[in-house]
Structures are given as C-alpha cells and as structure tokens.
Design a protein around this motif. Structure first.
Motif, PDB file in Angstrom:
ATOM      1  N   ASN A   1       0.948  -1.118  -0.044  1.00 46.96           N
ATOM      2  CA  ASN A   1       0.079   0.109   0.095  1.00 46.96           C
ATOM      3  C   ASN A   1       0.847   1.203   0.006  1.00 46.96           C
ATOM      4  O   ASN A   1       1.127   1.672   0.907  1.00 46.96           O
ATOM      5  N   MET A   2       1.343   1.492  -1.192  1.00 48.95           N
ATOM      6  CA  MET A   2       2.315   2.764  -1.322  1.00 48.95           C
ATOM      7  C   MET A   2       1.669   4.148  -1.199  1.00 48.95           C
ATOM      8  O   MET A   2       2.332   4.983  -0.677  1.00 48.95           O
ATOM      9  N   ASN A   3       0.437   4.091  -1.750  1.00 48.90           N
ATOM     10  CA  ASN A   3      -0.345   5.506  -1.516  1.00 48.90           C
ATOM     11  C   ASN A   3       0.269   6.806  -1.968  1.00 48.90           C
ATOM     12  O   ASN A   3       0.758   7.750  -1.046  1.00 48.90           O
ATOM     13  N   LEU A   4       0.952   6.796  -2.988  1.00 46.21           N
ATOM     14  CA  LEU A   4       1.809   7.832  -3.601  1.00 46.21           C
ATOM     15  C   LEU A   4       1.162   8.576  -4.828  1.00 46.21           C
ATOM     16  O   LEU A   4       2.112   9.400  -5.274  1.00 46.21           O
ATOM     17  N   TYR A   5      -0.113   8.692  -4.788  1.00 42.51           N
ATOM     18  CA  TYR A   5      -0.657   9.092  -5.992  1.00 42.51           C
ATOM     19  C   TYR A   5      -0.527  10.696  -5.942  1.00 42.51           C
ATOM     20  O   TYR A   5      -0.644  11.409  -6.838  1.00 42.51           O
ATOM     21  N   LYS A   6      -0.612  11.091  -4.741  1.00 41.69           N
ATOM     22  CA  LYS A   6      -0.559  12.614  -4.432  1.00 41.69           C
ATOM     23  C   LYS A   6       0.782  13.254  -4.724  1.00 41.69           C
ATOM     24  O   LYS A   6       0.914  14.452  -4.695  1.00 41.69           O
ATOM     25  N   TYR A   7       1.825  12.416  -5.143  1.00 44.99           N
ATOM     26  CA  TYR A   7       3.253  12.940  -5.188  1.00 44.99           C
ATOM     27  C   TYR A   7       3.418  12.965  -6.840  1.00 44.99           C
ATOM     28  O   TYR A   7       3.221  12.065  -7.437  1.00 44.99           O
TER      29      TYR A   7
END
Length: 286
Positions: free
Chosen positions: A249-255
């Motif tokens: 679950n990297m959850n890096l879409y905001k970067y």
C-alpha cells in the motif's frame, strides 16, 4: 496506544543469566553460552515487567530517525571503531555514545550503508515500512510512511543483506529491505513469566516462531529474552512473520515525482495494492 520505548543501549535479559562453557550457537567462535536461569532479574522486577507490553524481537540491524540537515533522517547504528570522519560526525550529531556505539546519518550515496539508504527517499521524506495493517491485525502491510511520523523512534532494518536474512526477503539479484518500528508487533496471550512456560511457548506455539521477546515497560525500560537464552536455535525455517499475508500500500498518487527506476520505491509501485501469501512470496520485477 502509547508510543513504546526506543532502543538506545544494550537491553538486559528478563532472567538472571549464567555462563556455560560450551560453544555458542549464537556467535561463531564464541566458546561459551549465556543462558537464562529460572530467576527473574531485579531489573525486570524493578521495571514492573508484569505490566509491560510484550513485543516481537525482530532480527535485523537497529536504526534511528532524527533530524539532520534540517529534515528527518535515517541513522545507522555504528558498532565499530569510528574513523576520523565518523568521529567528527559523532561530536556534532550523536545523541549518545557508549563503547564506540552510536549513530551516524545515512547519506544517500554512502556505499557502506547502501541497504539502509535503499529504504528511504529524502526528497519526499518517506521510508519503506512494514507493520500490521491498521484495519486487520492478521495482515501485514508495506507502505511508504512519512519520516516525520517516525521521528525519535528506533526501528529494525531487515532484508536480504542483513544478518543472514532470517525472514527470506528478496534475493541476491533483487535484494529487498524494509524498516520495522520497534514494538510494532505486539504479542497477545503470552504465558506467565516462567522459564519453563516461555520455553514451551517458543517451542510449541505458532506465535513463538520468533527471535525473541522485548518487553516495553511503563517507565520506558526495555527487557528482553532471546531464544538462545533458553537454549533454542535461531534462525529457524518457518518464522511467524512469514505466516501472515502481506499487502503493498504505497499510496503515492498525491506525489508528482518520478522515482529512479532502480529504487525500491519504484519496484513496490509496480506491485502496489497487490496481496501476497507471505513476505517470502514478494518478488520484485526488476
């Protein structure tokens, strides 16, 4: 939940120990063993061990997150005689120094600490962290966690090139390393604090397939017992850590950021949101 203690010095055994003159199973070329007796130590009793929080002792190398160059940085444990440059850094940045043991900041291009640097990205101030999924204690989660949320904590770096890789992570061709905050894996239903009962728990219980136990006491004191203290072997073939499924679950879409193609962050992005039967099953497509 309160934040558990950090490892800043050698952690004492929960039992009084004795030296037995026979070859160690823990350290090669050591002609003696340090074994636990049946007596709980005064240090453990003084720290109110019976109300402490028991956690899994993870087999890796100790790290520390604190400020350096004005931002959160990963620091490595220094267990050798420092050279002049390291000694200079000691004087400026070390928070504690005992018997030449201390901390050195992990610079991005420092080859000596390349496995440490592989789990952090200082531009985004992120770290690759393994812990329980927040909504499912039976599921492990690998995530990109803000370093700021790990400030003043100690963690264990585990992986392919650390301590013989007891958890079977990655491969020589595609090494894989992760950080685990100390105290992250709490132990439920531990037996009473008796030598014989702990020995039975380690030998016969699925949850006992771990390196050892670290008790986090209410006064901040840490107390431990290692399998070797009880005359048991480590490493072992099937660890408890490898008995649980794990999700990425990297959850890096905001970067809006392009990772180096060789970075671990980039490799985990390729398998983001995928679930694996156990840690050993994660194969990085490089």
């Amino acid at each position: 939940m309160r934040r558990l203690g950090s490892v800043q010095r050698k952690v004492p055994c929960v039992f009084v120990t004795e030296v037995k003159e026979e070859p160690s199973t823990k350290r090669e070329h050591q002609a003696f063993k340090v074994l636990a007796t049946d007596t709980v130590s005064h240090k453990a009793l003084d720290a109110d061990i019976h109300s402490a929080t028991p956690t899994e002792k993870v087999d890796g190398t100790c790290c520390y997150v604190t400020t350096y160059k004005g931002q959160p940085y990963l620091w490595a444990r220094l267990d050798r005689k420092p050279n002049k440059l390291a000694e200079k850094r000691f004087k400026h940045f070390l928070h504690s120094k005992q018997n030449s043991k201390g901390w050195v900041p992990v610079e991005k291009n420092n080859k000596q600490y390349c496995w440490h640097s592989s789990v952090v990205d200082y531009e985004l101030e992120l770290a690759l962290v393994l812990r329980h999924h927040p909504d499912d204690p039976g599921l492990l989660e690998i995530s990109a966690a803000p370093l700021s949320g790990l400030l003043e904590q100690t963690l264990e770096l585990i992986g392919t090139n650390i301590n013989g890789n007891p958890y079977g992570l990655g491969s020589k061709k595609h090494p894989l390393h992760l950080l685990i905050p100390h105290g992250a894996f709490q132990i439920r239903n531990l037996p009473t604090l008796k030598h014989s009962e702990l020995l039975s728990w380690f030998e016969g219980c699925r949850e006992g397939k771990i390196e050892g136990i670290v008790w986090h006491c209410n006064d901040g004191c840490l107390i431990k017992v290692h399998r070797h203290h009880l005359g048991l072997c480590w490493p072992i073939p099937d660890t408890y850590m490898n008995s649980k499924p794990v999700i990425i679950n990297m959850n890096l879409y905001k970067y809006d950021y392009a990772f180096d193609t060789k970075s671990l962050f980039n490799h985990f992005l390729k398998i983001d949101n995928q679930k694996f039967g156990k840690l050993k099953d994660i194969i990085l497509d490089v």
